[in-house]
Design an enzyme around this catalytic site. Structure first.
Site, short mmCIF file in Angstrom:
data_model
loop_
_atom_site.label_atom_id
_atom_site.label_comp_id
_atom_site.label_asym_id
_atom_site.label_seq_id
_atom_site.Cartn_x
_atom_site.Cartn_y
_atom_site.Cartn_z
N ASP A 1 0.82 -1.22 0.00
CA ASP A 1 0.00 0.00 0.00
C ASP A 1 0.85 1.27 0.00
O ASP A 1 0.31 2.36 -0.11
CB ASP A 1 -0.90 0.02 1.24
N ASP A 2 2.15 1.13 0.15
CA ASP A 2 3.01 2.30 0.32
C ASP A 2 3.19 3.02 -1.02
O ASP A 2 3.69 2.45 -1.99
CB ASP A 2 4.37 1.87 0.87
#
Length: 203
Positions: free
Chosen positions: A155-156
């Protein structure tokens, strides 16, 4: 910490990442490992959510300056800090809610020493029920406080942007693509992520 085995493994398994490793040089992940207790580590990750590293660091520093007589803010100190004081440090209303909820629940959570005996998914499942703490937040704890070497935060945004830049993609990769690409980097996905974050600092 000696990352030479990890770096050699990554170079052998991914020639494109190998070129980045040559440009960036030695891995300095151990220099950005965090000290402090679980409250400090999780509160830091909450403040860093959805912000650029530079902006988050400035807000986190202002947060710590609210407690000049403590090495790390305690749960009672956070709970007793008025919301408008925290807002003045640049912390959003939602994050203030998360920080105070965490401070209320911290006594019921495992210590860092206890977490060290658990595997990554077990730690994620233990901590994500807390308001405002999602998978990414716990993964930052795994990488920077518990020193786990095989974490891939799909998700980064920085990781996705680094992959797009390094591999010449037309758009940001989807989470599934990041997961698939990351298979090459096992069991050192944390180290690969450190290099991807550094790639964004290169002109």
């Amino acid at each position: 910490m000696d990352y030479s085995d990890a770096i050699q493994t990554l170079k052998n398994s991914d020639p494109i990442l190998a070129t980045l490793i040559e440009i960036v040089g030695d891995c300095k992940l151990s220099q950005v490992q965090h000290t402090g207790d679980l409250l400090f580590s999780l509160s830091r990750s909450i403040i860093y959510q959805q912000l650029s590293g530079k902006a988050a660091a400035a807000i986190h520093n202002r947060f710590l300056l609210l407690y000049p007589h403590s090495p790390y803010p305690t749960a009672s100190q956070i709970l007793n800090t008025p919301d408008d004081v925290l807002r003045g440090a640049g912390i959003s209303r939602s994050k203030i809610l998360y920080l105070k909820d965490l401070a209320q629940k911290i006594d019921g959570l495992p210590t860092l020493e206890e977490l060290q005996t658990m595997d990554d998914e077990e730690i994620i499942n233990t901590l994500t029920p807390i308001k405002g703490i999602g998978r990414w937040t716990v993964q930052m704890l795994l990488m920077f406080t518990l020193h786990r070497l095989d974490v891939l935060p799909v998700d980064d945004l920085g990781i996705r942007a680094g992959i797009r830049k390094l591999y010449g993609l037309a758009e940001l990769p989807k989470k599934k693509n990041v997961e698939d690409l990351g298979q090459m980097w096992k069991p050192y996905r944390t180290i690969a992520c450190w290099y991807l974050w550094r790639s964004l600092e290169l002109s």
